[in-house]
Design an enzyme around this catalytic site. Structure first.
Site, PDB file in Angstrom:
ATOM      1  N   SER A 112      63.444  -5.533 -16.563  1.00  0.00           N
ATOM      2  CA  SER A 112      63.861  -5.856 -15.195  1.00  0.00           C
ATOM      3  C   SER A 112      64.863  -4.842 -14.657  1.00  0.00           C
ATOM      4  O   SER A 112      65.714  -4.341 -15.392  1.00  0.00           O
ATOM      5  CB  SER A 112      64.516  -7.248 -15.163  1.00  0.00           C
ATOM      6  OG  SER A 112      65.164  -7.471 -13.924  1.00  0.00           O
ATOM      7  N   GLN A 133      60.515  -2.566 -14.104  1.00  0.00           N
ATOM      8  CA  GLN A 133      60.274  -3.357 -12.879  1.00  0.00           C
ATOM      9  C   GLN A 133      61.329  -3.022 -11.841  1.00  0.00           C
ATOM     10  O   GLN A 133      62.522  -2.917 -12.143  1.00  0.00           O
ATOM     11  CB  GLN A 133      60.303  -4.852 -13.208  1.00  0.00           C
ATOM     12  CG  GLN A 133      60.151  -5.757 -11.990  1.00  0.00           C
ATOM     13  CD  GLN A 133      61.483  -6.240 -11.450  1.00  0.00           C
ATOM     14  OE1 GLN A 133      62.425  -6.447 -12.215  1.00  0.00           O
ATOM     15  NE2 GLN A 133      61.589  -6.425 -10.141  1.00  0.00           N
ATOM     16  N   TYR A 135      62.843  -3.802  -7.758  1.00  0.00           N
ATOM     17  CA  TYR A 135      62.834  -4.370  -6.413  1.00  0.00           C
ATOM     18  C   TYR A 135      63.127  -3.209  -5.478  1.00  0.00           C
ATOM     19  O   TYR A 135      63.832  -2.265  -5.849  1.00  0.00           O
ATOM     20  CB  TYR A 135      63.908  -5.450  -6.263  1.00  0.00           C
ATOM     21  CG  TYR A 135      63.557  -6.756  -6.945  1.00  0.00           C
ATOM     22  CD1 TYR A 135      62.473  -7.503  -6.519  1.00  0.00           C
ATOM     23  CD2 TYR A 135      64.312  -7.233  -8.008  1.00  0.00           C
ATOM     24  CE1 TYR A 135      62.147  -8.702  -7.137  1.00  0.00           C
ATOM     25  CE2 TYR A 135      63.992  -8.436  -8.633  1.00  0.00           C
ATOM     26  CZ  TYR A 135      62.902  -9.159  -8.187  1.00  0.00           C
ATOM     27  OH  TYR A 135      62.576 -10.337  -8.800  1.00  0.00           O
ATOM     28  N   LYS A 238      53.430  -6.173  -8.786  1.00  0.00           N
ATOM     29  CA  LYS A 238      53.547  -7.500  -9.404  1.00  0.00           C
ATOM     30  C   LYS A 238      53.817  -8.557  -8.343  1.00  0.00           C
ATOM     31  O   LYS A 238      54.751  -8.409  -7.547  1.00  0.00           O
ATOM     32  CB  LYS A 238      54.705  -7.501 -10.409  1.00  0.00           C
ATOM     33  CG  LYS A 238      55.075  -8.876 -10.968  1.00  0.00           C
ATOM     34  CD  LYS A 238      56.149  -8.783 -12.040  1.00  0.00           C
ATOM     35  CE  LYS A 238      56.517 -10.136 -12.621  1.00  0.00           C
ATOM     36  NZ  LYS A 238      57.430 -10.913 -11.789  1.00  0.00           N
ATOM     37  N   HIS A 262      55.617 -15.442  -9.761  1.00  0.00           N
ATOM     38  CA  HIS A 262      57.013 -15.312 -10.170  1.00  0.00           C
ATOM     39  C   HIS A 262      57.478 -16.560 -10.936  1.00  0.00           C
ATOM     40  O   HIS A 262      58.604 -17.011 -10.816  1.00  0.00           O
ATOM     41  CB  HIS A 262      57.882 -15.092  -8.917  1.00  0.00           C
ATOM     42  CG  HIS A 262      59.096 -14.236  -9.114  1.00  0.00           C
ATOM     43  ND1 HIS A 262      59.241 -13.002  -8.525  1.00  0.00           N
ATOM     44  CD2 HIS A 262      60.237 -14.442  -9.810  1.00  0.00           C
ATOM     45  CE1 HIS A 262      60.432 -12.503  -8.838  1.00  0.00           C
ATOM     46  NE2 HIS A 262      61.052 -13.351  -9.623  1.00  0.00           N
ATOM     47  N   ASP A 293      50.675 -13.414 -15.256  1.00  0.00           N
ATOM     48  CA  ASP A 293      51.755 -14.239 -15.817  1.00  0.00           C
ATOM     49  C   ASP A 293      51.871 -15.548 -15.075  1.00  0.00           C
ATOM     50  O   ASP A 293      51.364 -15.715 -13.969  1.00  0.00           O
ATOM     51  CB  ASP A 293      53.098 -13.482 -15.895  1.00  0.00           C
ATOM     52  CG  ASP A 293      53.843 -13.349 -14.567  1.00  0.00           C
ATOM     53  OD1 ASP A 293      53.682 -14.176 -13.658  1.00  0.00           O
ATOM     54  OD2 ASP A 293      54.626 -12.387 -14.456  1.00  0.00           O
ATOM     55  N   ARG A 297      52.036 -20.494 -22.524  1.00  0.00           N
ATOM     56  CA  ARG A 297      52.927 -20.978 -23.588  1.00  0.00           C
ATOM     57  C   ARG A 297      52.274 -20.923 -24.963  1.00  0.00           C
ATOM     58  O   ARG A 297      52.906 -21.268 -25.954  1.00  0.00           O
ATOM     59  CB  ARG A 297      53.381 -22.426 -23.305  1.00  0.00           C
ATOM     60  CG  ARG A 297      54.112 -22.608 -21.978  1.00  0.00           C
ATOM     61  CD  ARG A 297      55.463 -21.893 -21.969  1.00  0.00           C
ATOM     62  NE  ARG A 297      56.164 -21.997 -20.698  1.00  0.00           N
ATOM     63  CZ  ARG A 297      56.171 -21.038 -19.764  1.00  0.00           C
ATOM     64  NH1 ARG A 297      55.518 -19.901 -19.952  1.00  0.00           N
ATOM     65  NH2 ARG A 297      56.843 -21.198 -18.639  1.00  0.00           N
TER      66      ARG A 297
HETATM   67  C1  FMN Z   1      65.158 -16.224 -15.705  1.00  0.00           C
HETATM   68  C2  FMN Z   1      64.078 -15.421 -15.011  1.00  0.00           C
HETATM   69  C3  FMN Z   1      64.386 -14.211 -14.428  1.00  0.00           C
HETATM   70  C4  FMN Z   1      63.398 -13.458 -13.803  1.00  0.00           C
HETATM   71  N1  FMN Z   1      63.733 -12.235 -13.305  1.00  0.00           N
HETATM   72  C5  FMN Z   1      62.749 -11.466 -12.774  1.00  0.00           C
HETATM   73  C6  FMN Z   1      63.038 -10.154 -12.354  1.00  0.00           C
HETATM   74  O1  FMN Z   1      64.160  -9.664 -12.478  1.00  0.00           O
HETATM   75  N2  FMN Z   1      62.035  -9.437 -11.804  1.00  0.00           N
HETATM   76  C7  FMN Z   1      60.760  -9.930 -11.668  1.00  0.00           C
HETATM   77  O2  FMN Z   1      59.881  -9.238 -11.155  1.00  0.00           O
HETATM   78  N3  FMN Z   1      60.459 -11.171 -12.080  1.00  0.00           N
HETATM   79  C8  FMN Z   1      61.420 -11.941 -12.645  1.00  0.00           C
HETATM   80  N4  FMN Z   1      61.088 -13.173 -13.114  1.00  0.00           N
HETATM   81  C9  FMN Z   1      59.673 -13.635 -13.065  1.00  0.00           C
HETATM   82  C10 FMN Z   1      58.907 -13.214 -14.346  1.00  0.00           C
HETATM   83  O3  FMN Z   1      58.675 -11.836 -14.386  1.00  0.00           O
HETATM   84  C11 FMN Z   1      57.531 -13.895 -14.450  1.00  0.00           C
HETATM   85  O4  FMN Z   1      56.796 -13.639 -13.274  1.00  0.00           O
HETATM   86  C12 FMN Z   1      57.568 -15.396 -14.701  1.00  0.00           C
HETATM   87  O5  FMN Z   1      58.697 -15.760 -15.477  1.00  0.00           O
HETATM   88  C13 FMN Z   1      56.285 -15.794 -15.435  1.00  0.00           C
HETATM   89  O6  FMN Z   1      56.215 -17.148 -15.635  1.00  0.00           O
HETATM   90  P1  FMN Z   1      56.616 -17.894 -17.013  1.00  0.00           P
HETATM   91  O7  FMN Z   1      58.106 -17.929 -17.065  1.00  0.00           O
HETATM   92  O8  FMN Z   1      56.018 -19.239 -16.802  1.00  0.00           O
HETATM   93  O9  FMN Z   1      56.002 -17.131 -18.173  1.00  0.00           O
HETATM   94  C14 FMN Z   1      62.068 -13.954 -13.727  1.00  0.00           C
HETATM   95  C15 FMN Z   1      61.754 -15.191 -14.311  1.00  0.00           C
HETATM   96  C16 FMN Z   1      62.736 -15.922 -14.964  1.00  0.00           C
HETATM   97  C17 FMN Z   1      62.359 -17.226 -15.612  1.00  0.00           C
HETATM   98  O1  173 Z   2      65.372 -15.005 -11.096  1.00  0.00           O
HETATM   99  C1  173 Z   2      64.427 -14.346 -10.715  1.00  0.00           C
HETATM  100  O2  173 Z   2      63.284 -14.785 -10.738  1.00  0.00           O
HETATM  101  C2  173 Z   2      64.637 -13.025 -10.192  1.00  0.00           C
HETATM  102  O3  173 Z   2      63.691 -12.402  -9.896  1.00  0.00           O
HETATM  103  C3  173 Z   2      65.989 -12.485  -9.984  1.00  0.00           C
HETATM  104  C4  173 Z   2      66.261 -11.817  -8.823  1.00  0.00           C
HETATM  105  C5  173 Z   2      67.532 -11.346  -8.590  1.00  0.00           C
HETATM  106  C6  173 Z   2      68.523 -11.506  -9.549  1.00  0.00           C
HETATM  107  C7  173 Z   2      68.234 -12.145 -10.708  1.00  0.00           C
HETATM  108  C8  173 Z   2      66.974 -12.648 -10.940  1.00  0.00           C
END
Ligand code: FMN
Ligand code: 173
Length: 368
Positions: A112, A133, A135, A238, A262, A293, A297
């Site tokens: 990330s 990844q 933003y 994504k 997401h 994604d 699980r």
């Molecule tokens: C705690 C957390 C933080 C995440 N942070 C990001 C991120 O920084 N960038 C991003 O593209 N997706 C982020 N995601 C989304 C994940 O990349 C992903 O799409 C998602 O968790 C997939 O679903 P799952 O948790 O059911 O496997 C985050 C998800 C979680 C749970």
């Molecule tokens: O939590 C998230 O899903 C996520 O994408 C994110 C975005 C900014 C800061 C921290 C997490």
């Protein structure tokens, strides 16, 4: 009082129980939570219950091979790590432990932009492919510098997340006044960009404020050319859920797509990820690999997504559970369990190679 002792994990959900014992409530809510009513979060999981498998028998399954290849990199498993922010919330070693675990499992790791360890430290610990990844930051010069650093550190692709022009309304985080503790930071961004993420404010998620400040919500398809010109790394998009956007992605030169909502954390009411998969695969054709994604699980779910056309399946929350439970070993444990379960499902469905894991292997009933 002694801490409860749980038996060793035999499935991915067991890591969830272990992680629950180790994490504070606000961090747990941040990891587990979704947007608004969490309807899409639930839909991601429930969609898999509509998949049934069509086993073939009397096939030689003495060797079930999970090896694959993605954008030119060989992988021991099609199960990889989705980008998730701030791994030091789950474990003191953060993303370095995650990279070690990914290496042990031979898995892809998508790091990330909000990683809490430097790209260089993560790369030094990695033995398998890393993708970064992104933003789309308002400050393009920061984005440009990051892209250059990623290439120099040996990252093999850029993954632009396109489903978060603003952060989803996550009620748990807002109620908790969730903010990132002062010892943890997105160290790859400059420090000035981080102040708002640390500012706890009751009734508001500091991350929502931080994202609004840092991320540019005005980006469109035509801006992708700028990123392509800045970097020779392959570009992955994504957060695509429709055939229309999948076609636009290909037209604008995307090298791969991640079908994702997401993890139900952005648009509440969005389609379950699994229900969008076949539509996107059919739209892009064979030249553009589609990753998946959302709600995966275990091995049966990995198998289902592969059968519906995904080339690789990423785990978000489960990797954080493994990390919180046991650091690098927990991350490797989650990835290896999911991979072993996949091989098991391949054996019992009579499909010993990934090429045979195709649509003939599943039926997906329509959801409501
Ligand atoms: C705690 C957390 C933080 C995440 N942070 C990001 C991120 O920084 N960038 C991003 O593209 N997706 C982020 N995601 C989304 C994940 O990349 C992903 O799409 C998602 O968790 C997939 O679903 P799952 O948790 O059911 O496997 C985050 C998800 C979680 C749970
Ligand atoms: O939590 C998230 O899903 C996520 O994408 C994110 C975005 C900014 C800061 C921290 C997490």
């Amino acid at each position: 009082m002694t801490a409860p002792v749980l038996p060793p994990p035999v499935c991915v959900e067991d890591y969830r129980r272990l992680a629950r014992l180790r994490l504070d409530q606000d961090v747990w809510d941040f990891i587990e939570g979704g947007a608004e009513t969490e309807r899409t979060l639930g839909a991601n999981r429930r969609a898999f219950e509509r998949v049934t498998l069509r086993p073939r028998v009397l096939v030689d399954v003495s060797h079930c091979d999970t090896r694959t290849e993605l954008l030119g990199a060989p992988l021991a498993t099609p199960v990889g790590i989705a980008p998730t922010a701030y791994h030091r919330l789950a474990h003191p070693e953060g993303e370095v432990a995650t990279a070690l675990g990914a290496g042990t499992a031979g898995a892809l790791y998508v790091v990330s932009i909000f990683a809490s360890r430097t790209l260089e430290d993560i790369a030094a610990a990695a033995t398998g492919p890393l993708w970064l990844q992104l933003y789309w930051l308002r400050r393009r010069e920061v984005l440009a510098a990051l892209v250059d650093r990623a290439a120099a550190a040996g990252f093999r692709a850029l993954v632009l997340t396109v489903d978060a022009p603003r952060l989803g309304r996550r009620h748990r985080d807002a109620r908790n006044g969730f903010a990132i503790g002062s010892g943890i930071s997105a160290v790859n961004l400059d420090a000035a960009l981080m102040a708002s993420a640390h500012r706890a404010d009751p009734g508001r998620s500091a991350l929502a404020v931080h994202t609004a400040e840092a991320v540019d919500p005005s980006v469109t398809w035509s801006d992708l050319a700028w990123l392509r010109a800045r970097s020779s790394l392959p570009l992955v998009l994504k957060g695509i859920l429709t055939a229309e956007d999948a076609l636009l992605a290909v037209e604008h030169g995307a090298d791969a797509i991640v079908v994702s909502n997401h993890g139900g954390r952005q648009l509440d009411g969005a389609t379950a990820s699994l229900d969008a998969l076949a539509e996107v695969v059919d739209a892009v054709g064979a030249d553009c690999p589609v990753l998946f994604d959302g709600g995966v699980r275990g091995g049966t779910e990995v198998f289902a997504a592969l059968a519906l056309g995904a080339r690789s399946v990423l785990l978000g929350r489960p990797v954080l559970w493994g990390l919180a439970a046991a650091g690098a070993a927990g991350v490797a444990g989650v990835l290896e369990l999911a991979t072993e379960e996949l091989a098991h499902t391949m054996a019992l469905t009579g499909r010993p190679g990934l090429a045979a894991v195709d649509r003939s292997a599943v039926v997906l009933r329509k959801g409501l």
